[in-house]
Write an enzyme that holds these catalytic residues in place. Structure first.
Site, PDB file in Angstrom:
ATOM      1  N   CYS A 171      -5.026  12.348  12.345  1.00 18.78           N
ATOM      2  CA  CYS A 171      -5.251  10.927  12.154  1.00 18.78           C
ATOM      3  C   CYS A 171      -5.451  10.297  13.535  1.00 18.78           C
ATOM      4  CB  CYS A 171      -4.011  10.347  11.482  1.00 18.78           C
ATOM      5  SG  CYS A 171      -4.288   8.676  10.950  1.00 18.78           S
ATOM      6  N   ARG A 231      -0.656  14.901  12.689  1.00 16.42           N
ATOM      7  CA  ARG A 231       0.189  14.513  11.549  1.00 16.42           C
ATOM      8  C   ARG A 231       0.633  15.794  10.839  1.00 16.42           C
ATOM      9  NH1 ARG A 231      -1.340   9.245  10.242  1.00 16.42           N
ATOM     10  NH2 ARG A 231       0.317   9.138   8.694  1.00 16.42           N
ATOM     11  N   ARG A 252      -8.727  -0.555   4.571  1.00 14.55           N
ATOM     12  CA  ARG A 252      -7.918   0.476   3.918  1.00 14.55           C
ATOM     13  C   ARG A 252      -6.575  -0.092   3.474  1.00 14.55           C
ATOM     14  NH1 ARG A 252      -7.549   6.055   7.110  1.00 14.55           N
ATOM     15  NH2 ARG A 252      -6.030   6.287   5.438  1.00 14.55           N
ATOM     16  N   ASP A 293       4.392   0.555  12.070  1.00 16.98           N
ATOM     17  CA  ASP A 293       3.145  -0.056  11.594  1.00 16.98           C
ATOM     18  C   ASP A 293       2.966  -1.483  12.101  1.00 16.98           C
ATOM     19  OD1 ASP A 293       3.198   1.582   8.342  1.00 16.98           O
ATOM     20  OD2 ASP A 293       2.635   2.263  10.336  1.00 16.98           O
ATOM     21  N   LYS A 310       0.861  -1.207   0.000  1.00 17.05           N
ATOM     22  CA  LYS A 310       0.000   0.000   0.000  1.00 17.05           C
ATOM     23  C   LYS A 310       0.888   1.245   0.000  1.00 17.05           C
ATOM     24  CE  LYS A 310      -1.753   1.505   4.062  1.00 17.05           C
ATOM     25  NZ  LYS A 310      -1.432   2.906   4.395  1.00 17.05           N
ATOM     26  N   ASN A 311       1.919   1.241   0.874  1.00 13.94           N
ATOM     27  CA  ASN A 311       2.705   2.465   1.057  1.00 13.94           C
ATOM     28  C   ASN A 311       3.738   2.696  -0.030  1.00 13.94           C
ATOM     29  OD1 ASN A 311       1.121   2.880   3.235  1.00 13.94           O
ATOM     30  ND2 ASN A 311       2.656   2.310   4.765  1.00 13.94           N
TER      31      ASN A 311
HETATM   32  C1  EPZ Z   1       4.082   6.887   6.334  1.00 13.93           C
HETATM   33  O1  EPZ Z   1       3.291   7.903   6.926  1.00 13.93           O
HETATM   34  C2  EPZ Z   1       3.164   5.669   6.239  1.00 13.93           C
HETATM   35  N1  EPZ Z   1       2.029   5.981   5.362  1.00 13.93           N
HETATM   36  C3  EPZ Z   1       2.671   5.283   7.628  1.00 13.93           C
HETATM   37  O2  EPZ Z   1       1.893   4.099   7.483  1.00 13.93           O
HETATM   38  C4  EPZ Z   1       3.885   4.967   8.493  1.00 13.93           C
HETATM   39  O3  EPZ Z   1       3.446   4.689   9.803  1.00 13.93           O
HETATM   40  C5  EPZ Z   1       4.833   6.178   8.518  1.00 13.93           C
HETATM   41  O4  EPZ Z   1       5.198   6.546   7.168  1.00 13.93           O
HETATM   42  C6  EPZ Z   1       6.121   5.887   9.288  1.00 13.93           C
HETATM   43  O5  EPZ Z   1       6.766   4.794   8.725  1.00 13.93           O
HETATM   44  C7  EPZ Z   1       2.201   5.931   4.022  1.00 13.93           C
HETATM   45  O6  EPZ Z   1       3.283   5.653   3.526  1.00 13.93           O
HETATM   46  C8  EPZ Z   1       0.992   6.195   3.185  1.00 13.93           C
HETATM   47  P1  EPZ Z   1       6.134  10.229   8.469  1.00 13.93           P
HETATM   48  P2  EPZ Z   1       3.849   9.431   6.982  1.00 13.93           P
HETATM   49  O7  EPZ Z   1       6.020  11.484   7.668  1.00 13.93           O
HETATM   50  O8  EPZ Z   1       4.549   9.743   5.735  1.00 13.93           O
HETATM   51  C9  EPZ Z   1       6.147  13.417  11.981  1.00 13.93           C
HETATM   52  C10 EPZ Z   1      -0.005   2.751   7.730  1.00 13.93           C
HETATM   53  O9  EPZ Z   1      -0.536   2.215   8.719  1.00 13.93           O
HETATM   54  N2  EPZ Z   1       6.180  14.415  10.900  1.00 13.93           N
HETATM   55  O10 EPZ Z   1       7.353   9.383   8.345  1.00 13.93           O
HETATM   56  O11 EPZ Z   1       2.716  10.289   7.419  1.00 13.93           O
HETATM   57  C11 EPZ Z   1       4.805  12.694  12.033  1.00 13.93           C
HETATM   58  O12 EPZ Z   1       3.878  13.451  12.793  1.00 13.93           O
HETATM   59  C12 EPZ Z   1       0.484   4.181   7.829  1.00 13.93           C
HETATM   60  O13 EPZ Z   1       0.175   2.184   6.612  1.00 13.93           O
HETATM   61  C13 EPZ Z   1       6.365  15.760  11.241  1.00 13.93           C
HETATM   62  O14 EPZ Z   1       6.502  16.104  12.414  1.00 13.93           O
HETATM   63  O15 EPZ Z   1       4.882   9.289   8.179  1.00 13.93           O
HETATM   64  C14 EPZ Z   1       5.148  11.387  12.690  1.00 13.93           C
HETATM   65  O16 EPZ Z   1       5.191  11.573  14.087  1.00 13.93           O
HETATM   66  C15 EPZ Z   1       0.217   4.794   9.185  1.00 13.93           C
HETATM   67  N3  EPZ Z   1       6.365  16.689  10.254  1.00 13.93           N
HETATM   68  C16 EPZ Z   1       6.560  11.108  12.172  1.00 13.93           C
HETATM   69  O17 EPZ Z   1       7.075  12.361  11.693  1.00 13.93           O
HETATM   70  C17 EPZ Z   1       6.222  16.346   8.936  1.00 13.93           C
HETATM   71  O18 EPZ Z   1       6.263  17.242   8.066  1.00 13.93           O
HETATM   72  C18 EPZ Z   1       6.603  10.086  11.039  1.00 13.93           C
HETATM   73  O19 EPZ Z   1       5.846  10.614  10.007  1.00 13.93           O
HETATM   74  C19 EPZ Z   1       6.037  14.983   8.611  1.00 13.93           C
HETATM   75  C20 EPZ Z   1       6.025  14.032   9.597  1.00 13.93           C
END
Ligand code: EPZ
Length: 420
Positions: free
Chosen positions: A114, A119, A398, A306, A20-21
């Site tokens: 979320c 997020r 999802r 995850d 998915k990701n």
């Molecule tokens: C991706 O989300 C995945 N989703 C998530 O999978 C996964 O948990 C996550 O990466 C971490 O591996 C997809 O790929 C569609 P991040 P993403 O940006 O990109 C903070 C699932 O269950 N952050 O790496 O949103 C954020 O708040 C989903 O399949 C900032 O602070 O994750 C979080 O605490 C859930 N500022 C951390 O970084 C930003 O600008 C990780 O977020 C961006 C992120």
């Protein structure tokens, strides 16, 4: 909802779905070339349906045949992502980079908070600003505009997966070279790089700390034929945890075991026997299992956040005390209280969960509040005595293609019913 009669040890073989990701950013990338792209092994899940609805709204022509998607982005002529669709899936924020690359414009609604904590997208915005994007906003909307994306040298404060992907997509059609440092190293980032290079982009370094992109022009980009998405390492890990929690024996096909290493290492540490050879992974349990003194979620190649919820469900049935720390998201423990309703002994202390294994979980009515929590509750139900009803199937759908069919094929007593 899912209705599950627990107590069956899983056994058998299933094939793992596409990631998915990996699929979501690659679908966004199809906007860049304005041509026809064929992508294989795309999972049939709700998040992909939402992404396809958004791309169609923007003007793309999409044909879905089972797990093969044909996307022609020639007629994409809009740059606003409809709010009701944006709300359905936060990760649609990754469209911003592709739309800015193609049109120099993007209008998105602030991605809904979320179930797993705030997020923010500050890292996305900081990087795009360095590439010459101006933002204005209000009433929950974000307008992004540029007179022309310029290559930049960007250092991410945190290796955010989404920010890495957004900046890669914006850099493909930017003028000059973009360097992104302290990037996410997840396998899905490498898959996106491979897709972009198949399109004729020049992306290097995915999987390491630094990615370098030489910008090019849209006329240099070609259609991508038959690109195959990598297997979903989190879905694979979830099924392995299902075999572990039921003390069963299963084989998975269509897996890249290297992508699962952090998960396999922790399952082995509890005493699960895992063999991986030529694209297959087998897990079985032939001895009493032991708890984990410490397991911490970290960016890849650390233990993936995850898998935190499915792992918590499994550890709730392992004798001894396991200490699980969530370092990526702020409030990703909502499943703990639902597991407690099934008899689990879990204490939450900030971002740490203290899990004391119990001999037997018992069936209950529980509710999933996010995708991976739903998977965790299904796993707990497989091991629990009696019947469990897991509400919130819409979250699980999802990300998991036909989870009830796959688990039933492995001997689980599970049916999915629409909410009565
Ligand atoms: C991706 O989300 C995945 N989703 C998530 O999978 C996964 O948990 C996550 O990466 C971490 O591996 C997809 O790929 C569609 P991040 P993403 O940006 O990109 C903070 C699932 O269950 N952050 O790496 O949103 C954020 O708040 C989903 O399949 C900032 O602070 O994750 C979080 O605490 C859930 N500022 C951390 O970084 C930003 O600008 C990780 O977020 C961006 C992120």
């Amino acid at each position: 909802m899912y209705i599950i009669q627990g107590g069956e040890a899983l056994s058998g073989k299933i094939r793992v779905q596409g990631s998915k990701n990996s699929s979501l950013p690659i679908l966004a990338a199809t906007i860049l070339n304005g041509k026809k792209n064929t992508i294989c092994h795309v999972p049939k899940i709700k998040d992909i349906e939402v992404m396809n609805q958004i791309l169609s709204h923007l003007g793309a022509n999409i044909a879905v045949k089972d797990n093969v998607l044909e996307i022609d982005s020639k007629n994409v002529n809009k740059f606003d992502v409809p709010e009701h669709l944006m709300r359905k899936m936060r990760s649609s924020i990754v469209l911003m980079g592709a739309l800015l690359g193609r049109f120099g414009r993007a209008k998105v609604s602030y991605p809904g908070g979320c179930e797993i904590g705030p997020r923010p997208i500050d890292l996305h915005l900081k990087g795009l600003s360095l590439m010459g994007v101006d933002f204005s906003g209000g009433h929950g909307f974000l307008n992004a505009k540029t007179d022309g994306l310029k290559g930049a040298d960007i250092h991410l404060d945190f290796p955010s997966v989404g920010a890495t992907e957004n900046l890669m997509l914006a850099a493909v059609l930017a003028e000059g070279t973009t360097i992104i440092r302290n990037v996410a190293k997840e396998p899905e980032i490498v898959d996106l790089q491979n897709f972009l290079n198949r399109m004729g982009a020049h992306v290097k370094g995915a999987g390491t700390d630094t990615i370098k992109i030489e910008g090019c022009r849209i006329e240099d980009l070609k259609p991508v034929n038959n690109y195959t998405i990598i297997p979903d390492r989190i879905v694979a890990g979830t099924y392995l945890a299902a075999a572990a929690i039921t003390r069963g024996r299963i084989q998975l096909t269509n897996v890249i075991s290297e992508h699962l290493e952090p998960i396999l290492a922790k399952l082995r540490e509890t005493g699960c026997v895992i063999n991986s050879r030529n694209g297959e992974i087998e897990l079985y349990v032939d001895r009493p299992l032991v708890s984990l003194d410490s397991i911490r979620t970290l960016p890849y190649p650390g233990f993936p956040t995850d898998m935190q919820a499915p792992m918590m469900a499994f550890l709730a049935t392992v004798e001894g005390t396991s200490i699980l720390t969530e370092t990526i998201f702020e409030s990703r423990f909502k499943h703990a209280q639902e597991l407690r309703r099934m008899g689990a002994d879990i204490t939450i202390n900030g971002n740490t969960a203290i899990i004391k294994g119990v001999k037997q979980l018992s069936g209950a009515i529980v509710e999933a509040k996010d995708l991976r929590a739903g998977a965790a509750l299904i796993l707990a139900a497989l091991a629990a005595k009696g019947e469990t009803i897991v509400e919130g199937a819409s979250y699980v759908e999802r990300g998991y293609e036909n989870i009830e069919g796959n688990l039933a094929a492995l001997g689980a007593k599970i049916v999915k019913k629409d909410k009565i």
